[in-house]
Design a protein around this motif. Structure first.
Motif, PDB file in Angstrom:
ATOM      1  N   UNK A   1       7.560   0.220 -11.898  1.00 49.72           N
ATOM      2  CA  UNK A   1       6.767   1.435 -11.984  1.00 49.72           C
ATOM      3  C   UNK A   1       7.258   2.509 -11.022  1.00 49.72           C
ATOM      4  N   UNK A   2       7.607   2.081  -9.817  1.00 52.54           N
ATOM      5  CA  UNK A   2       8.053   3.049  -8.821  1.00 52.54           C
ATOM      6  C   UNK A   2       9.369   3.695  -9.223  1.00 52.54           C
ATOM      7  N   UNK A   3      10.324   2.906  -9.672  1.00 53.80           N
ATOM      8  CA  UNK A   3      11.615   3.450 -10.070  1.00 53.80           C
ATOM      9  C   UNK A   3      11.497   4.292 -11.336  1.00 53.80           C
TER      10      UNK A   3
ATOM     11  N   UNK B   1       3.828   5.795  -5.577  1.00 49.69           N
ATOM     12  CA  UNK B   1       3.753   5.813  -7.032  1.00 49.69           C
ATOM     13  C   UNK B   1       2.709   6.825  -7.493  1.00 49.69           C
ATOM     14  N   UNK B   2       1.559   6.848  -6.823  1.00 48.40           N
ATOM     15  CA  UNK B   2       0.512   7.807  -7.202  1.00 48.40           C
ATOM     16  C   UNK B   2       1.001   9.248  -7.038  1.00 48.40           C
ATOM     17  N   UNK B   3       1.685   9.537  -5.959  1.00 49.79           N
ATOM     18  CA  UNK B   3       2.172  10.905  -5.744  1.00 49.79           C
ATOM     19  C   UNK B   3       3.233  11.284  -6.776  1.00 49.79           C
TER      20      UNK B   3
ATOM     21  N   UNK C   1       0.833  -1.212   0.000  1.00 51.15           N
ATOM     22  CA  UNK C   1       0.000   0.000   0.000  1.00 51.15           C
ATOM     23  C   UNK C   1       0.861   1.254   0.000  1.00 51.15           C
ATOM     24  N   UNK C   2       1.925   1.210   0.725  1.00 51.40           N
ATOM     25  CA  UNK C   2       2.823   2.363   0.778  1.00 51.40           C
ATOM     26  C   UNK C   2       3.468   2.606  -0.588  1.00 51.40           C
ATOM     27  N   UNK C   3       3.845   1.539  -1.271  1.00 55.40           N
ATOM     28  CA  UNK C   3       4.437   1.681  -2.600  1.00 55.40           C
ATOM     29  C   UNK C   3       3.432   2.289  -3.582  1.00 55.40           C
TER      30      UNK C   3
ATOM     31  N   UNK D   1       4.585  14.415 -11.674  1.00 54.74           N
ATOM     32  CA  UNK D   1       5.055  14.392 -13.063  1.00 54.74           C
ATOM     33  C   UNK D   1       4.039  15.069 -13.987  1.00 54.74           C
ATOM     34  N   UNK D   2       2.742  14.833 -13.776  1.00 57.09           N
ATOM     35  CA  UNK D   2       1.721  15.461 -14.604  1.00 57.09           C
ATOM     36  C   UNK D   2       1.724  16.987 -14.412  1.00 57.09           C
ATOM     37  N   UNK D   3       1.938  17.457 -13.185  1.00 56.09           N
ATOM     38  CA  UNK D   3       1.989  18.895 -12.939  1.00 56.09           C
ATOM     39  C   UNK D   3       3.143  19.538 -13.706  1.00 56.09           C
ATOM     40  N   UNK D   4       4.269  18.886 -13.740  1.00 58.01           N
ATOM     41  CA  UNK D   4       5.400  19.423 -14.505  1.00 58.01           C
ATOM     42  C   UNK D   4       5.075  19.473 -15.988  1.00 58.01           C
ATOM     43  N   UNK D   5       4.393  18.442 -16.466  1.00 65.93           N
ATOM     44  CA  UNK D   5       4.054  18.421 -17.893  1.00 65.93           C
ATOM     45  C   UNK D   5       3.130  19.572 -18.238  1.00 65.93           C
ATOM     46  N   UNK D   6       2.130  19.834 -17.357  1.00 62.29           N
ATOM     47  CA  UNK D   6       1.216  20.950 -17.633  1.00 62.29           C
ATOM     48  C   UNK D   6       1.956  22.282 -17.600  1.00 62.29           C
TER      49      UNK D   6
END
Length: 694
Positions: free
Chosen positions: A561-563, A534-536, A528-530, A541-546
């Protein structure tokens, strides 16, 4: 003479003793030693024997060397009956033979140097440490400088592991704290003429080692050597000491002792004081792998007469309580004078006991062996016994007594007082009672009287065998009863152990289930922690793209996925850092134009706040430019000496914006020439903002 076992009491091994045994390497091998708990009387486990801390620090270590096994067998002793200094005597002798004479421990050489004496004081013979190994008075041997007294050594007892052999008689006798010490003829056994001839070269070499000027060898040097190389002389070893290979030697019990520990240990087991110097090395270079034996060197081998399977003839019992005890441990440690005085004091008693004691009868037929080996007596002993034998007019044994010691395997002309022969398992002493005549005054022996008839011999032999078998059967019954009691106790212990084992298994299963559940919960929390991390990362990453309007793809993804999300975030972070650096540089260049009277902030956030306030910095800049332009125009008009009604010019209320803009447009060609003259270079992109007129 009374015998005293000094009342066995609870072992008092201190923490200092435990630390010493650990530094010396005795605890490195599992189950080599066992320490008693609260028992006040030794009860060694199976395959263990009773020994002492002071035995171990003087060269003893399990499994026990076969030479010491042989000595205990020949002399009829147990380990606890030897004093610490006696153990050190054997250690020094074995080290001397292997390291400085280049031979195996030699039984014939041993008999030329040593004999045994009882140890006691005030009319009491000890049982614990009741036997002392002494140097013969007529032998020039190394002065070992034993301590006057070894304090409290009897209280520091423990159990040492004795590895069993296929032949039970080869093993050391099981512990028996109540067994009396019987003085045997083997205690004074001397080397035969053949043995003396074979060992004369060794005796000559010993004298050379002691007397060579500048290269004198001492007992302390030999002791310090085997303590320094960390190989126990009294331990059964695959290789003799002349093959010692230094730090990598497989026989080493531990690493090198520190100089301080070695010095303290030598002072503890010797008589050296703090003023005496501890030898750092031997003056004579010992044989080892670095100093091998000379080519063609003859390695003699002569061990004590150990049994070779089956029953063998035992050493004869000379006397028991009638034999006087020697002085205690402190009096006979290593002094030749003490040994000599003890020999003189006991000489009369030994002779009389040899003459008066009846030989023990053998319960079984024995295989023939040389008497000098089996009994430990030499030819010199036999001749001395013959000299002390009674004459024709003195008290002698009658024919009945002679028949008791006669057997088919003895010679016809064997003397009456010949060394008795018994089995290794039991010694049978025949009663001195006479069937006929006066017990106190037996008739003198007539040399011409006929020997008993053969049937009388057989009858006596059968009778003695029956007595031996009967006593032996009684002893076996006692041992069988004891074995049955031990078996019952073991059965109870086994039942308790099985019950405890079942409870232990159930407890372990429960603990295993609890650990399994805890592991599953931990794995779920970790997953769950992973997912949250990953979600955060993906959100960032999406904020940087915008913000940057640019997406990136990884050249070498990690298939994780995490790395991979973390790698993308690192790329965006790098881009953000570069943008902030460029923004800081740009704002630093603009700052002096907008804030002429302020000092530039050192922190980038403070610098950025200066440009993001409510004020319109562009409007202020244009107004400043307009002011400069008006003043410059007025200066140009004044320079041209034209008459201008400045009151009409200052009446801004009549200015029409369109007319003013057209006038500026008409004046631009001339203003460009003036600006060029003043060195002004207009920007390529004109401002689209309209000037604000107030």
């Amino acid at each position: 003479m009374a015998t005293e076992d000094l009342e066995w009491e609870r072992s008092k091994i201190s923490n200092q003793d435990m630390n010493l045994l650990k530094r010396l390497g005795f605890t490195k091998k599992k189950d080599a030693l066992r320490f008693p708990h609260e028992e006040s009387y030794p009860s060694p486990p199976m395959e263990y024997r009773v020994s002492f801390v002071d035995h171990l620090i003087r060269g003893l270590s399990p499994p026990i060397h076969e030479f010491l096994r042989g000595l205990l067998f020949v002399y009829g002793l147990q380990l606890h009956q030897l004093t610490p200094n006696s153990i050190l005597h054997v250690s020094i002798f074995i080290t001397l033979c292997e390291c400085f004479l280049g031979v195996q421990p030699n039984w014939a050489l041993w008999k030329r140097i040593f004999c045994l004496r009882r140890n006691g004081s005030h009319g009491v013979a000890y049982n614990i440490g009741g036997v002392v190994i002494c140097v013969r008075s007529d032998v020039d041997y190394f002065d070992v400088k034993f301590p006057d007294s070894v304090q409290g050594w009897r209280k520091r007892w423990l159990y040492v592991h004795e590895e069993s052999s296929d032949s039970m008689e080869y093993n050391i006798a099981p512990f028996d704290g109540k067994a009396k010490i019987l003085r045997r003829r083997s205690w004074d056994a001397e080397a035969s003429e053949e043995e003396k001839l074979a060992t004369e070269a060794l005796m000559t070499r010993i004298r050379e080692l002691q007397s060579t000027r500048g290269k004198e060898l001492s007992g302390i040097q030999i002791t310090a050597y085997f303590l320094r190389i960390r190989v126990q002389p009294l331990q059964a070893r695959k290789n003799p000491l002349w093959t010692y290979a230094g730090d990598e030697d497989v026989e080493r019990l531990s690493t090198d002792l520190s100089a301080k520990d070695l010095e303290k240990l030598i002072r503890r087991i010797s008589k050296l004081s703090k003023k005496d110097t501890i030898p750092s090395s031997c003056k004579v270079k010992p044989f080892c792998s670095a100093n091998p034996l000379p080519e063609g060197h003859l390695v003699l081998s002569s061990l004590p007469p150990l049994p070779e399977g089956g029953e063998v003839e035992e050493r004869a019992v000379v006397t028991d309580d009638n034999q006087g005890a020697s002085r205690p441990e402190s009096g006979v440690g290593g002094s030749h004078k003490s040994a000599a005085s003890l020999e003189k004091e006991n000489e009369t008693e030994v002779t009389s006991s040899t003459r008066s004691s009846l030989p023990a009868a053998s319960p079984k037929g024995k295989r023939k062996r040389d008497e000098a080996i089996d009994s430990g007596a030499s030819k010199a002993d036999t001749s001395r016994a013959e000299k002390t034998a009674p004459n024709a007019g003195e008290e002698t044994l009658d024919l009945y007594d002679a028949a008791l010691v006669s057997s088919d395997d003895e010679e016809e002309d064997a003397p009456i007082d010949e060394t008795a022969r018994t089995s290794t398992s039991r010694t049978l002493v025949v009663s001195e009672a006479r069937p006929d005549g006066d017990e106190t005054s037996p008739p003198p022996q007539n040399p011409e009287r006929p020997t008993p008839a053969p049937f009388m011999k057989e009858l006596v032999r059968f009778g003695t065998q029956f007595i031996g078998y009967r006593d032996y059967a009684g002893e076996l019954e006692e041992k069988l009863a004891e074995a049955n009691r031990r078996a019952d106790a073991l059965a109870i212990e086994l039942e308790q152990s099985e019950s405890a084992h079942t409870k232990t298994v159930e407890d372990l299963q429960k603990r295993l289930d609890d650990a399994k559940r805890a592991l599953e919960e931990n794995v779920a929390q970790h997953s769950a922690r992973e997912e949250e991390i990953l979600s955060r990362l993906e959100t960032q990453s999406r904020r940087f793209v915008r913000r940057t309007h640019q997406e990136y793809e990884l050249e070498n993804p990690e298939d994780d996925e995490l790395l991979d999300a973390l790698s993308l975030l690192e790329i965006h972070g790098t881009e953000a850092r570069n943008g902030l650096a460029e923004a800081e540089a740009g704002l630093s260049r603009l700052f002096p134009y907008f804030f002429k009277k302020k000092e530039e902030p050192a922190v980038f956030i403070d610098l950025a706040k200066c440009f993001t306030g409510n004020e319109d910095l562009g409007l202020q800049l244009r107004q400043e430019g307009l002011k400069v332009g008006v003043e410059g125009t007025m200066a140009l008009i004044a320079e041209s000496q034209q008459q201008v009604d400045w009151s009409k010019v200052g009446d801004t209320g009549k200015i029409e914006t369109k007319k003013w803009q057209s006038l500026i447009k008409a004046a631009k060609p001339n203003s460009k020439k003036i600006l060029a003259t003043l060195g002004y270079k207009p920007a390529p992109a004109p401002s689209s903002s309209k000037p604000e007129v107030k």
